[in-house]
Design a protein around this motif. Structure first.
Motif, short mmCIF file in Angstrom:
data_model
loop_
_atom_site.label_atom_id
_atom_site.label_comp_id
_atom_site.label_asym_id
_atom_site.label_seq_id
_atom_site.Cartn_x
_atom_site.Cartn_y
_atom_site.Cartn_z
N HIS A 140 -8.79 1.39 3.14
CA HIS A 140 -9.56 2.01 2.07
C HIS A 140 -10.00 1.00 1.00
O HIS A 140 -10.44 1.41 -0.08
CB HIS A 140 -8.75 3.13 1.42
CG HIS A 140 -8.37 4.22 2.37
ND1 HIS A 140 -9.32 4.93 3.09
CD2 HIS A 140 -7.16 4.71 2.75
CE1 HIS A 140 -8.70 5.82 3.85
NE2 HIS A 140 -7.40 5.71 3.67
N TYR A 141 -9.88 -0.29 1.32
CA TYR A 141 -10.32 -1.33 0.39
C TYR A 141 -11.84 -1.46 0.40
O TYR A 141 -12.45 -1.75 -0.62
CB TYR A 141 -9.68 -2.67 0.78
CG TYR A 141 -10.00 -3.84 -0.11
CD1 TYR A 141 -9.49 -3.92 -1.40
CD2 TYR A 141 -10.80 -4.88 0.36
CE1 TYR A 141 -9.75 -5.03 -2.20
CE2 TYR A 141 -11.06 -5.99 -0.44
CZ TYR A 141 -10.55 -6.06 -1.71
OH TYR A 141 -10.82 -7.15 -2.51
N SER A 181 -5.77 -2.86 3.03
CA SER A 181 -5.88 -1.42 3.26
C SER A 181 -7.23 -1.08 3.89
O SER A 181 -8.26 -1.68 3.57
CB SER A 181 -5.74 -0.67 1.93
OG SER A 181 -6.11 0.69 2.07
N GLN A 238 -11.27 2.99 -2.47
CA GLN A 238 -10.31 3.49 -3.44
C GLN A 238 -9.15 2.53 -3.67
O GLN A 238 -8.60 2.46 -4.76
CB GLN A 238 -9.77 4.84 -2.98
CG GLN A 238 -10.79 5.96 -2.97
CD GLN A 238 -11.14 6.43 -4.37
OE1 GLN A 238 -12.13 6.00 -4.96
NE2 GLN A 238 -10.32 7.31 -4.91
N SER A 239 -8.75 1.80 -2.64
CA SER A 239 -7.54 0.99 -2.72
C SER A 239 -7.82 -0.38 -3.33
O SER A 239 -8.87 -0.98 -3.10
CB SER A 239 -6.92 0.81 -1.33
OG SER A 239 -5.78 -0.02 -1.39
N GLU A 293 0.85 -1.19 0.00
CA GLU A 293 0.00 0.00 0.00
C GLU A 293 0.88 1.24 0.00
O GLU A 293 1.78 1.38 0.83
CB GLU A 293 -0.92 0.01 1.22
CG GLU A 293 -1.88 1.18 1.21
CD GLU A 293 -2.87 1.14 2.36
OE1 GLU A 293 -3.82 1.92 2.33
OE2 GLU A 293 -2.67 0.33 3.29
N GLN A 339 -0.63 3.80 -8.25
CA GLN A 339 -0.46 3.63 -6.81
C GLN A 339 -1.56 2.74 -6.22
O GLN A 339 -1.30 1.85 -5.41
CB GLN A 339 -0.50 4.99 -6.11
CG GLN A 339 0.78 5.77 -6.13
CD GLN A 339 0.66 7.01 -5.26
OE1 GLN A 339 -0.33 7.75 -5.35
NE2 GLN A 339 1.66 7.26 -4.42
N ASP A 340 -2.80 2.99 -6.61
CA ASP A 340 -3.93 2.35 -5.95
C ASP A 340 -4.55 1.18 -6.70
O ASP A 340 -5.17 0.32 -6.08
CB ASP A 340 -5.04 3.40 -5.70
CG ASP A 340 -4.68 4.37 -4.59
OD1 ASP A 340 -3.91 3.99 -3.70
OD2 ASP A 340 -5.16 5.51 -4.63
N ARG A 341 -4.41 1.11 -8.03
CA ARG A 341 -5.16 0.10 -8.79
C ARG A 341 -4.33 -0.58 -9.88
O ARG A 341 -4.87 -0.95 -10.93
CB ARG A 341 -6.38 0.77 -9.44
CG ARG A 341 -7.38 1.38 -8.45
CD ARG A 341 -8.16 0.31 -7.71
NE ARG A 341 -9.25 0.94 -6.94
CZ ARG A 341 -10.46 1.17 -7.41
NH1 ARG A 341 -10.76 0.81 -8.65
NH2 ARG A 341 -11.37 1.74 -6.65
N TYR A 387 -12.92 4.60 -9.85
CA TYR A 387 -11.97 5.23 -8.93
C TYR A 387 -12.34 6.71 -8.88
O TYR A 387 -12.32 7.40 -9.91
CB TYR A 387 -10.54 5.04 -9.44
CG TYR A 387 -9.46 5.62 -8.56
CD1 TYR A 387 -8.93 4.89 -7.51
CD2 TYR A 387 -8.95 6.90 -8.80
CE1 TYR A 387 -7.91 5.41 -6.71
CE2 TYR A 387 -7.95 7.43 -8.02
CZ TYR A 387 -7.44 6.68 -6.97
OH TYR A 387 -6.44 7.21 -6.18
N ALA A 446 -9.48 8.58 1.09
CA ALA A 446 -8.37 8.44 0.13
C ALA A 446 -8.75 8.87 -1.28
O ALA A 446 -8.10 8.47 -2.25
CB ALA A 446 -7.83 7.00 0.12
#
Length: 783
Positions: free
Chosen positions: A747-748, A745, A739-740, A30, A76-78, A288, A54
């Motif tokens: 934020h998952y 995370s 978002q993650s 992450e 970064q996130d996806r 996203y 996030a």
């Protein structure tokens, strides 16, 4: 025995240690939202602010810097999700998952989404190409310089991603277009008609109800689609199951809601727009959320990982939303090979050679496989990837295989400062086909259908046609000016819910529309709601009153009476059609309807896979039965009353006094969540959790694909409401998970409770308001 105990203990320690190590790895994967970085190619620093969910705000001085940074943030996130998208489009799954995916890759490469994206790349104007290249370089910078490990899916599958390319971004639009296309209808109908014969088969052809509400107000009787002759002996190709699952997981289902209400019906005096696109619910979410500021952009909304622009959302000046337009944009042509030369096929003016190419499919752990792809003037030959084709040739013509410039359209839509500029940008919006509602800060609002609509020589297109006769040839596409549209309509609103656009154009656009129940319910709430606010409209998005169920409720009550179940009849008689969690009538109705569908439809298929949808049953019930009702497997002639009563008895046994929330749940799956050990260890899947609603309620949460208890995997993939009088202060956005893309995370899945409750998250465009919500900052500096 003691040694065995030590061995078991040692194994347990190894397993626990492995799980702890894996979770530690995931945690390191992450990204740190506050870690500054140098990014080559930037002309000036870019600030990235993230709020407590996030959601990033990107602040840049130029559009090139803005999209370069967007690539960095998406990666970064996806990153794993982006990798999955491009591998599906290119048919490159076997090289990471092994030989079981070879047939899937054959199918995907025959369809040719990746090749079509390469053709689109050639059409890019200089500005669009530069922005997509900047985005790709931002993605690659994160992959190259990320200080932590890659997302855990790469570790599990044992490979590293290749550099991102402009073509990969363009291929994602093709995936979306494929799932929104009408390709299944043609093939499923032909298989069904082959099984039951043309007389019964006519009932399977979708027909929009005569009383069904339309998007554009017009007059005229609904036209009926012509039925082509049965093609005897033709084996109709089917999509490989793994390919279907992959496409299902990265693309959209054919249902959504979008409506816009003019200022004459709102408390603020300016338009309010609402949108919820119903997709396969997956973890991570398809969308996203992001806000982009700089270089002529000041916009927030839903982005697709892999694509830099906002797909649907609002700027400080314009808002828009989508529903599937249900265009019949795919046709199948039965080709006849030249009897004198098998490398050629017949046309109405002679014969032409097949276009042949050979692709090499790399396979994990095995030698590569060479795959031959043939194409005719109509398109790729899908029957070549169907083992049962018996030498017959079936080619597919699809609008999305023609070059298009939809990314340029989205850049223009994102920059638009008023409704007129927004509609002008839609000239390049060719695929996928969409109903588009829009509104601007000056008070203008309306509707425009976008996408390619083929005009056919014979007006048909529902079933495969003979390719050598010219009977089903496409002569042109409708111009945008010929599409259904409405600008500031006098009634003060536009509602779209995959319903028929216009009776005057019905057979030129499509045939497989959604039942009008959702559109009618939204219209009812808008007309009866008084002067509406954004909060009122957000509540409308969560409505679970089912007008489809109410239409058929008298038959269900009659069925309970015929079954001799006075308690069930009493429960149904008291029901207002709301599919709430605590309802005991809702499960009685839905399970009765599905049981009746099987009793009426399955026997005619004589053991073959049935094609008998809820809409087909609704049409048969509307006319009081017919030839479908009798069970051909028995000597007795059954009646609709008998089958209906039997279905109600089955429903009562299945329900057993339980509520709808006990029999209807939603689960949001991760691609690797089918491996139960991984799911238990890392919480890959989200849910299941009790769900209200049905496929025909505004808050559309379907019944799934298996009998009750229902586990649903489709629903609102996002929600968006905006009042153009106060874009920062009213309404907001939400997605089903977070978002993650990293399962460990926080934020998952942190948006799931908000999504279930119907709450929206504000993403302000004003810098001061955005800063007040910021909890983490990073600065990307030029290198």
């Amino acid at each position: 025995m003691k040694k065995l105990g030590y061995a078991v203990l040692a194994l347990l320690v190894l397993v626990v240690g492995g799980l702890v190590g894996a979770r530690w790895y995931m945690g390191r994967a992450e990204p740190d939202p506050g870690r500054d970085a140098a990014l080559a190619g930037l002309g000036a620093p870019v600030e990235v602010w993230r709020d407590s969910l996030a959601v990033p705000h990107l602040w840049a001085r130029s559009e090139a810097d803005l999209f370069r940074a967007m690539g960095y943030v998406h990666a970064q996130d996806r990153l794993w999700q982006m990798e999955l998208f491009r591998r599906v489009a290119d048919g490159r799954m076997a090289e990471i998952l092994g030989p079981d995916l070879v047939d899937t890759d054959r199918f995907l490469r025959t369809v040719g989404m990746g090749r079509a994206a390469s053709e689109d790349e050639r059409l890019l104007d200089r500005r669009a190409r530069a922005l997509l290249q900047a985005y790709a370089e931002g993605v690659n910078a994160w992959m190259r310089e990320n200080p932590g490990p890659l997302p855990p899916e790469f570790m599990v599958l044992g490979f590293e991603p290749e550099p991102w390319k402009v073509r990969n971004t363009l291929s994602i639009a093709k995936i979306m277009a494929w799932d929104l296309a009408g390709w299944e209808l043609d093939l499923d109908l032909q298989r069904a008609i082959d099984a039951v014969g043309p007389e019964l088969g006519r009932d399977l052809i979708p027909a929009y109800p005569d009383s069904g509400i339309t998007i554009v107000e017009d007059a005229g009787a609904p036209a009926r689609a012509p039925v082509a002759a049965r093609v005897s002996g033709m084996s109709i190709p089917s999509i490989p199951p793994l390919a279907a699952a992959l496409l299902d997981g990265v693309s959209a289902a054919r249902a959504s809601n979008a409506w816009v209400i003019g200022g004459s019906r709102t408390r603020s005096g300016k338009p309010i727009l609402a949108n919820d696109m119903h997709l396969a619910l997956r973890a991570p979410a398809l969308w996203y959320l992001a806000a982009l500021h700089g270089g002529g952009f000041n916009i927030a909304g839903m982005t697709l990982p892999g694509v830099p622009v906002v797909i649907a959302g609002h700027s400080d000046r314009v808002a828009w939303g989508f529903t599937n337009a249900m265009v019949d944009d795919v046709d199948f042509f039965i080709e006849e090979t030249d009897s004198a030369d098998s490398t050629r096929y017949r046309t109405e003016s002679g014969s032409e050679p097949f276009v042949v190419r050979h692709d090499t499919i790399r396979v994990k752990g095995e030698p590569p496989v060479v795959h031959r792809v043939r194409a005719t003037r109509h398109g790729p030959v899908l029957s070549d990837v169907e083992k049962r084709s018996r030498g017959r040739v079936l080619a597919m013509k699809w609008t999305a295989l023609d070059p298009s410039r939809e990314v340029s359209a989205f850049f223009g839509m994102n920059r638009a400062r008023n409704a007129a500029e927004f509609v002008a940008a839609m000239r390049d919006f060719r695929t996928p086909h969409q109903n588009v509602v829009f509104a601007d800060a000056d008070g203008a609002f309306g509707y425009q259908m976008g996408g390619r609509v083929p005009v056919r020589r014979n007006g048909g297109g529902v079933l495969p046609v003979r390719g050598w006769t010219g009977e089903g040839e496409w002569t042109r596409y409708l111009e945008l000016s010929e599409h259904p549209r409405a600008f500031n309509p006098p009634r003060g609103y536009v509602v779209t819910a995959n319903n028929l656009q216009s009776r005057a154009l019905s057979t030129r656009i499509g045939t497989e529309y959604a039942d009008p129940a959702r559109a009618a319910r939204i219209t009812q709430m808008v007309r009866e709601g008084g002067r509406l606010t954004a909060a009122d409209v957000a509540r409308q998005q969560m409505d679970v009153r089912d007008l489809f169920a109410l239409r058929h409720l008298p038959l269900a009550i009659r069925a309970a009476g015929l079954a001799g179940d006075t308690a069930a009849a009493r429960t149904l008689r008291a029901w207002d059609g709301s599919a709430t969690l605590d309802s005991r009538a809702a499960p009685l109705f839905y399970i009765w309807f599905d049981a009746l569908r099987k009793l009426v439809g399955d026997d005619e298929f004589r053991g073959k896979s049935p094609y008998f949808g809820r809409g087909t049953l609704a049409r048969i019930l509307a006319r009081g039965g017919g030839a479908w009702v009798d069970d051909v497997r028995t000597p007795k002639r059954e009646t609709l009353d008998e089958l209906s009563a039997a279905a109600m008895r089955q429903s009562v046994r299945t329900v057993a006094g339980r509520t709808w929330g006990e029999l209807h749940s939603t689960r949001i799956d991760h691609p690797l969540g089918a491996v139960s050990a991984l799911d238990r260890a890392f919480g890959l899947n989200v849910g299941p959790f009790p769900s209200p609603g049905s496929a025909n309620t505004v808050n559309a949460l379907g019944l799934g694909r298996r009998p009750a208890p229902y586990v649903n995997g489709y629903g609102p993939s996002q929600r968006h409401v905006v009042d153009m009088a106060r874009v920062d202060d009213e309404g907001g956005f939400i997605i089903p998970t977070g978002q993650s893309g990293i399962p460990t995370s926080r934020h998952y899945r942190d948006q799931t409770p908000l999504w279930r409750e119907g709450r929206l998250w504000r993403i302000p465009l004003d810098r001061r308001k955005a800063e007040a919500r910021t909890v983490a900052r990073l600065i990307l500096r030029p290198r």
